[in-house]
Design an enzyme around this catalytic site. Structure first.
Site, PDB file in Angstrom:
ATOM      1  N   MET A   1      48.284  47.225  45.750  1.00 32.77           N
ATOM      2  CA  MET A   1      47.107  47.511  47.194  1.00 32.77           C
ATOM      3  C   MET A   1      47.708  46.255  48.084  1.00 32.77           C
ATOM      4  SD  MET A   1      44.989  49.641  47.381  1.00 32.77           S
ATOM      5  CE  MET A   1      43.875  50.136  46.387  1.00 32.77           C
TER       6      MET A   1
ATOM      7  N   ALA B   1      42.869  41.469  39.711  1.00 30.69           N
ATOM      8  CA  ALA B   1      43.625  42.215  38.372  1.00 30.69           C
ATOM      9  C   ALA B   1      44.516  42.891  39.131  1.00 30.69           C
ATOM     10  CB  ALA B   1      42.881  43.934  38.243  1.00 30.69           C
ATOM     11  N   PHE B   2      45.468  43.948  37.520  1.00 27.38           N
ATOM     12  CA  PHE B   2      47.223  44.250  38.083  1.00 27.38           C
ATOM     13  C   PHE B   2      47.102  45.670  40.067  1.00 27.38           C
ATOM     14  CE2 PHE B   2      45.542  48.232  36.058  1.00 27.38           C
ATOM     15  CZ  PHE B   2      45.475  49.389  36.526  1.00 27.38           C
ATOM     16  N   LYS B   3      45.694  45.644  40.168  1.00 25.54           N
ATOM     17  CA  LYS B   3      45.590  46.645  41.554  1.00 25.54           C
ATOM     18  C   LYS B   3      46.464  45.871  42.038  1.00 25.54           C
ATOM     19  CE  LYS B   3      42.570  50.091  39.112  1.00 25.54           C
ATOM     20  NZ  LYS B   3      42.413  48.935  38.667  1.00 25.54           N
ATOM     21  N   ASP B   4      46.504  45.361  42.823  1.00 34.33           N
ATOM     22  CA  ASP B   4      46.534  43.910  43.419  1.00 34.33           C
ATOM     23  C   ASP B   4      48.345  43.975  44.149  1.00 34.33           C
ATOM     24  OD1 ASP B   4      44.656  42.891  43.857  1.00 34.33           O
ATOM     25  OD2 ASP B   4      44.429  41.586  42.611  1.00 34.33           O
TER      26      ASP B   4
END
Ligand SMILES: *Cc1c(COP(=O)(O)O)cnc(C)c1O
Length: 463
Positions: free
Chosen positions: A116, A110-113
């Site tokens: 993060m 997911a784009f959160k990587d």
């Protein structure tokens, strides 16, 4: 580079302190005091640059002297080395004038990587230098928690506890949180909903004895460093499509407003962005607010795009701060009204200011499924439900004369049931994580109880 709070009364901080503190002490969110500019020549110089090089040039001015050039460059290299695509954020074409920005090639799909993975490196470097260690506690409905555990696993400077609602995350999301074996990361399944997990997290931050005792830190989407990392892919995508000599629009599947706010920062830096389109699912508080000026919370209606099932869109406060000409007292008053009365009315002037940059649209559950099927049949793309919300809204709204980029926020294999129901095709996990279902899980169950959670954390942190 200084950071100020959207409520106007917290201390002004540098990048390092703003990153490590997360939420400002007056309850506000940190934003840069001034937005650094990139000239047309600066943007043109990004043509042909690697993602990492683009990231360095876009983010460098925001970081001030927190990191040297060499160190910052190395941390960026490390952050994106684990991605499964050399371009990091590749662009594919869906239709004439409509492109998909694939933000799901990171370790948890997911784009959160993007944010993060970088924040893990920045925290480790800054804390090691200070000789400090922190306890990170996060609440998740799935994607943030898996991204945080993946980013911090095995790092010395932080112990990480992720609270997720037992039985209410997808199996892929749960396994991504429960299979890392490192001793510093802990997935905690609590009895209750996501809202309960988030409420207990807030309680911990308000328990000052506990907060100071374990050196509590947060990496949720209000952390400025996360927003900053997301600014980069707006540049890489727009440059691929001809910026600075051609304007581009973006449609962003939106929940907490962090991702689309990063697009707004890119625009303020000088990137020629025409429209920023907020795409919501049936939890459409932002679409209603943009349409009527009335920002009013409602009960969350669980959807097939669960990462956008929110009532209060935290980062919207940052956009309001600018729309109210950076009047922290006015923003503080709106947030008080939200807390006491469940909503507020955006002034006519502020609404007009927001509409200068943002459009909005929504997709119902049926429309989301319909567009997963349609994109598969006519565009050759398997979309996750969040991305399908974006593609639907973009197709409704877009001006054919301006290239539209829709952000694909998760890999379809992260939400296989919804994708299979719409298309008959069950999306496969990428090769590099094909053994996810064979890895051993480590699950801690806990009651929805502050004291019990605090005890659990105190017992498990490394001293
Ligand atoms: C977090 C998330 C979103 C929403 O992003 P915000 O920054 O909260 O607006 C959309 N799609 C997916 C897959 C997500 O994980």
């Amino acid at each position: 580079m200084n950071y100020v709070s959207t409520r106007g009364t917290a201390p002004v901080l540098d990048f390092e302190a703003a990153m490590l503190s997360g939420l400002a002490r007056d309850g506000g969110l940190y934003v840069p005091e001034t937005v650094p500019q990139m000239s047309a020549a600066d943007i043109r110089a990004l043509h042909g640059a690697s993602y990492e090089d683009t990231a360095f040039r876009v983010m460098r001015p925001f970081v001030g002297d927190t990191f040297s050039d060499d160190t910052f460059g190395e941390l960026i290299e490390k952050a994106y080395a684990g991605f499964g695509h050399g371009a990091r954020a590749p662009l594919v074409q869906l239709a004439p004038g409509h492109f998909l920005l694939e933000l799901f090639h990171g370790p948890t799909l997911a784009f959160k990587d993007f944010a993060m993975q970088l924040i893990g490196q920045l925290f480790e470097e800054a804390l090691t230098r200070r000789g400090e260690r922190v306890t990170i506690v996060g609440a998740t409905s799935g994607d943030t928690g898996s991204a945080a555990i993946e980013a911090f696993r095995g790092l010395d400077a932080a112990d990480v506890f992720i609270l997720y609602p037992h039985g209410r995350v997808s199996e892929v999301q749960r396994r991504q949180m429960t299979t890392p074996a490192e001793a510093n990361v802990h997935a905690v399944a609590i009895d209750g909903h996501f809202d309960d997990a988030q409420a207990r997290l807030k309680d911990m931050f308000n328990d000052f004895a506990f907060r100071d005792g374990v050196r509590l830190a947060g990496v949720n989407s209000i952390n400025w460093a996360r927003v900053l990392a997301q600014v980069v892919y707006y540049f890489s995508a727009a440059v691929s499509l001809g910026a600075p000599d051609r304007a581009v629009s973006f449609t962003v599947p939106t929940g907490n407003f962090g991702d689309i706010f990063a697009g707004y920062i890119a625009k303020r830096m000088g990137l020629p962005i025409d429209r920023l389109v907020i795409a919501t699912n049936q939890n459409d508080i932002l679409h209603r607010a943009m349409s009527s000026g009335d920002y009013r919370t409602d009960a969350v209606a669980p959807s097939i795009s669960p990462s956008m099932d929110i009532q209060v869109s935290s980062n919207f406060e940052r956009a309001l701060f600018d729309a109210y000409d950076r009047d922290g007292a006015a923003v503080g008053q709106l947030m008080d009204e939200l807390k006491s009365g469940g909503g507020f009315h955006v002034s006519q002037g502020a609404l007009q200011a927001l509409r200068e940059h943002f459009d909005s649209g929504r997709a119902s559950e049926a429309e989301t499924s319909e567009w997963i099927a349609r994109a598969h049949a006519t565009m050759g793309e398997l979309l996750c439900p969040h991305s399908a919300v974006g593609v639907k809204v973009a197709e409704d709204i877009r001006d054919p004369a301006v290239p539209m980029v829709t952000l694909a926020t998760a890999h379809p294999a992260k939400f296989p049931d919804a994708v299979e129901a719409a298309t008959g095709v069950r999306p496969a996990l990428p090769e590099r994580m094909a053994d996810l279902f064979d890895r051993e899980e480590r699950i801690t169950r806990a009651p929805n109880d502050l004291a019990a959670l605090e005890t659990l954390i105190q017992e498990r942190i490394r001293t």
